[in-house]
Design an enzyme around this catalytic site. Structure first.
Site, PDB file in Angstrom:
ATOM      1  N   GLU A 313       0.817  -1.214   0.000  1.00 31.18           N
ATOM      2  CA  GLU A 313       0.000   0.000   0.000  1.00 31.18           C
ATOM      3  C   GLU A 313       0.851   1.264   0.000  1.00 31.18           C
ATOM      4  O   GLU A 313       0.495   2.239  -0.672  1.00 31.18           O
ATOM      5  CB  GLU A 313      -0.937  -0.009   1.204  1.00 31.18           C
ATOM      6  CG  GLU A 313      -2.116  -0.956   1.092  1.00 31.18           C
ATOM      7  CD  GLU A 313      -1.722  -2.400   1.365  1.00 31.18           C
ATOM      8  OE1 GLU A 313      -2.547  -3.312   1.106  1.00 31.18           O
ATOM      9  OE2 GLU A 313      -0.597  -2.620   1.840  1.00 31.18           O
ATOM     10  N   HIS A 382      -9.715  -5.846  11.116  1.00 30.99           N
ATOM     11  CA  HIS A 382     -10.358  -5.562   9.829  1.00 30.99           C
ATOM     12  C   HIS A 382     -11.747  -4.963   9.995  1.00 30.99           C
ATOM     13  O   HIS A 382     -12.539  -5.028   9.049  1.00 30.99           O
ATOM     14  CB  HIS A 382     -10.458  -6.844   8.992  1.00 30.99           C
ATOM     15  CG  HIS A 382      -9.135  -7.353   8.527  1.00 30.99           C
ATOM     16  ND1 HIS A 382      -9.020  -8.527   7.810  1.00 30.99           N
ATOM     17  CD2 HIS A 382      -7.880  -6.880   8.674  1.00 30.99           C
ATOM     18  CE1 HIS A 382      -7.746  -8.748   7.526  1.00 30.99           C
ATOM     19  NE2 HIS A 382      -7.041  -7.758   8.056  1.00 30.99           N
TER      20      HIS A 382
END
Length: 592
Positions: A313, A382
């Site tokens: 990322e 998450h």
């Protein structure tokens, strides 16, 4: 003063459908033709400066038809139609349509007033002079003496109309012997001044009616043409045409698509519009997207504009920021915003600050998008709602749509924006369906939307919590409490005026967010409401958030942590002073 024909009829000439250019003929009080006669020395076919009253051979002269003034007035194209008290299928004395028969049987139909009396041949010179365009047909002529339909050559306008209209239309004739069913269509006014009603009978009945008309009008061998409506310039005709459904003017039916399809449409339309836009992220290409949002884009735009990246990322976020600095418009997809924390430095220290640090020498049009918040049993790492972290940073715009229509409109607006935009979606809303306008659809950033009107309390929310709040509002409505639900749609910039206007109407404010309570967006909204609308409040503002704990993995515990409709209903009741007192336990030995 005597009146004459304004124009001399020539073979093959037909008058247009508009009444402005149609010749007029009038008579004296007794109905006699006052046109000047031909000099005795002139031949029948020679030129004459005076207009003549032409009648076909074998017909009575106009002076002998004074008793038929009423019928001639009724059959005139422009004179007002004055009908006797005769009804369809009855004989009317002294009101025949043709001069040769004062007691000709007349037939009233929804389109015109017909007569079964004979008329001159349409091929003769006088017959052509006595014909005109029908007010209801562009391909059939009508004799002005007896109103008998005549066939006209097939015109280009009719050919064009035949391609665009397949609607069967009943055409009434003089020989109609069976009753015409009543129509439910509104009566309207035509150019000749009388009102008619469209018939709803079948096309087969129309063909039978037309065949009988040909057999009763002297056995004409002229081929029957299909009649099409005439284009008219009158206001009533324009209004009637606008009410008729049409493939070119009718509005399209509302489309119902999913949240992911709306996002895909937004990206595809913008990539078609601007070749500098490209999509980059993990599994966005060959895998068609982790949540199938980018499905089909690789085959449509190729690998140069739909780019698969490694699981890095920080790397592809930095590549996107550099591409935006040199004039491209990248869309960077995070598989989830939880993974964006590894690229937090790129977003906060580069994307949010480079335009400011360069003194505006370049723009930074980049969109970071992906799902955020809790889903189902994704556990603590998450399931985080991180909008407050990015909304805390100046230079970043934070957008969180809740419906498919808003998702498409806001994403298109974010792609066109020249500042970096954090676009947070939700995994549990990708399959959500809703109406989305077709074609170009933009929703401006920084504008809230009132999703439900109410008068008792204002509920401010965004993203997934909008649907939780709407469920709570429906439950409150059953108890007589009307809650107004305001969807922020954009966290930064914040539409404070929409919030203040709603709070001033209701006097109470409740903020519902998915994130943790400490230093959340709800805290900032309540601070602004207390400062700007304090005098309009009837109760202290409240908030409903997730519990201040990491997200459990167990689904039953996850449901306890997240805001629910029951918690929202309880908070609203507290604001209104209607909280339900807890039930007292029953005493031993039975209830008292």
């Amino acid at each position: 003063m005597p009146t004459t024909w304004l124009a001399r009829a020539t073979p093959g000439r037909r008058w247009p459908s508009s009444t402005a250019a149609r010749p007029e003929r009038t008579g004296d009080g007794a109905g006699r033709c006052t046109s000047s006669t031909r000099p005795s020395g002139s031949s029948a076919g020679g030129p004459s400066s005076a207009a003549t009253c032409r009648s076909p051979p074998g017909w009575p002269s106009r002076a002998s038809t004074a008793r038929s003034a009423t019928s001639r007035s009724a059959s005139s194209a422009t004179a007002p139609r004055t009908w006797g008290r005769s009804t369809r299928g009855s004989r009317s004395r002294g009101s025949g349509s043709c001069p040769s028969s004062s007691s000709a049987r007349t037939t009233s139909t929804p389109w015109a007033r017909r007569s079964t009396a004979p008329c001159p041949s349409p091929t003769s010179r006088s017959g052509r002079a006595a014909t005109r365009w029908s007010s209801r047909s562009s391909t059939a002529t009508t004799c002005s003496r007896c109103a008998t339909p005549r066939a006209a050559p097939w015109s280009g306008r009719a050919r064009r109309a035949s391609r665009s209209s397949s609607r069967p239309r009943r055409t009434a004739s003089a020989a109609t012997r069976w009753p015409i069913p009543a129509s439910t269509a509104p009566r309207r006014r035509c150019r000749s001044g009388w009102s008619g009603t469209r018939s709803t009978s079948s096309a087969s009945a129309s063909r039978r009616s037309a065949s009988r008309a040909r057999s009763s009008s002297g056995g004409s061998t002229t081929r029957r043409r299909r009649r099409w409506p005439t284009r008219s310039s009158s206001p009533s005709s324009r209004r009637s045409r606008s009410r008729s459904p049409s493939a070119s003017t009718s509005m399209p039916e509302p489309r119902v698509i999913t949240f992911r399809e709306a996002l895909r449409e937004a990206m595809a339309e913008e990539m078609e519009r601007d070749p500098s836009i490209f999509l980059m992220g993990e599994e966005v290409g060959h895998y068609q997207g982790a949540y199938k949002v980018s499905e089909g884009l690789l085959a449509r735009f190729g690998e140069k504009r739909v780019i698969d990246t490694p699981i890095a990322e920080t790397g592809f976020a930095g590549v996107g920021i550099g591409a935006a600095m040199v004039g491209l418009r990248p869309i960077i997809e995070f598989m989830t915003w939880n993974f964006s924390l590894t690229a937090y430095d790129q977003l906060v220290n580069n994307a949010a600050k480079l335009r400011y640090m360069a003194n505006g020498q370049f723009t930074l049009p980049i969109v970071f998008r992906g799902p955020g918040g809790a889903a189902h049993a994704l556990a603590a790492q998450h399931s985080q709602a991180l909008e407050s972290l990015y909304a805390h940073v100046p230079g970043l715009k934070v957008v969180m749509p809740a419906t498919p229509a808003d998702a498409k409109g806001l994403l298109k607006a974010a792609i066109r924006d020249d500042d970096p935009v954090v676009f947070i979606e939700s995994e549990v809303m990708y399959a959500l369906k809703g109406e989305v306008p077709a074609g170009e659809h933009l929703v401006p950033l920084g504008v809230a939307d009132v999703k439900r009107r109410g008068r008792d309390v204002t509920i401010v929310t965004w993203a997934k919590m909008l649907h939780t709040s709407l469920k709570a509002a429906e439950e409150l409505a059953q108890a007589g409490i009307e809650a107004e639900v305001v969807d922020l749609r954009t966290i930064r910039p914040l539409d404070t005026e929409a919030i203040f206007a709603s709070v001033r109407r209701t006097g109470r404010c409740l903020v519902v967010q998915e994130g943790w309570p400490f230093a959340g967006v709800a805290s900032e909204i309540i601070t602004l409401v207390v400062r700007e609308a304090f005098d309009d409040l009837d109760a202290p503002p409240e908030r409903v958030t997730s519990l201040d704990v990491p997200m459990p993995y167990a689904t039953n515990l996850e449901a306890l942590v997240l805001p629910s409709p029951d918690r929202v209903v309880a908070a609203v009741r507290r604001l209104l002073g209607r909280e339900q007192s807890p039930a007292r336990p029953a005493a031993a030995g039975g209830a008292r």
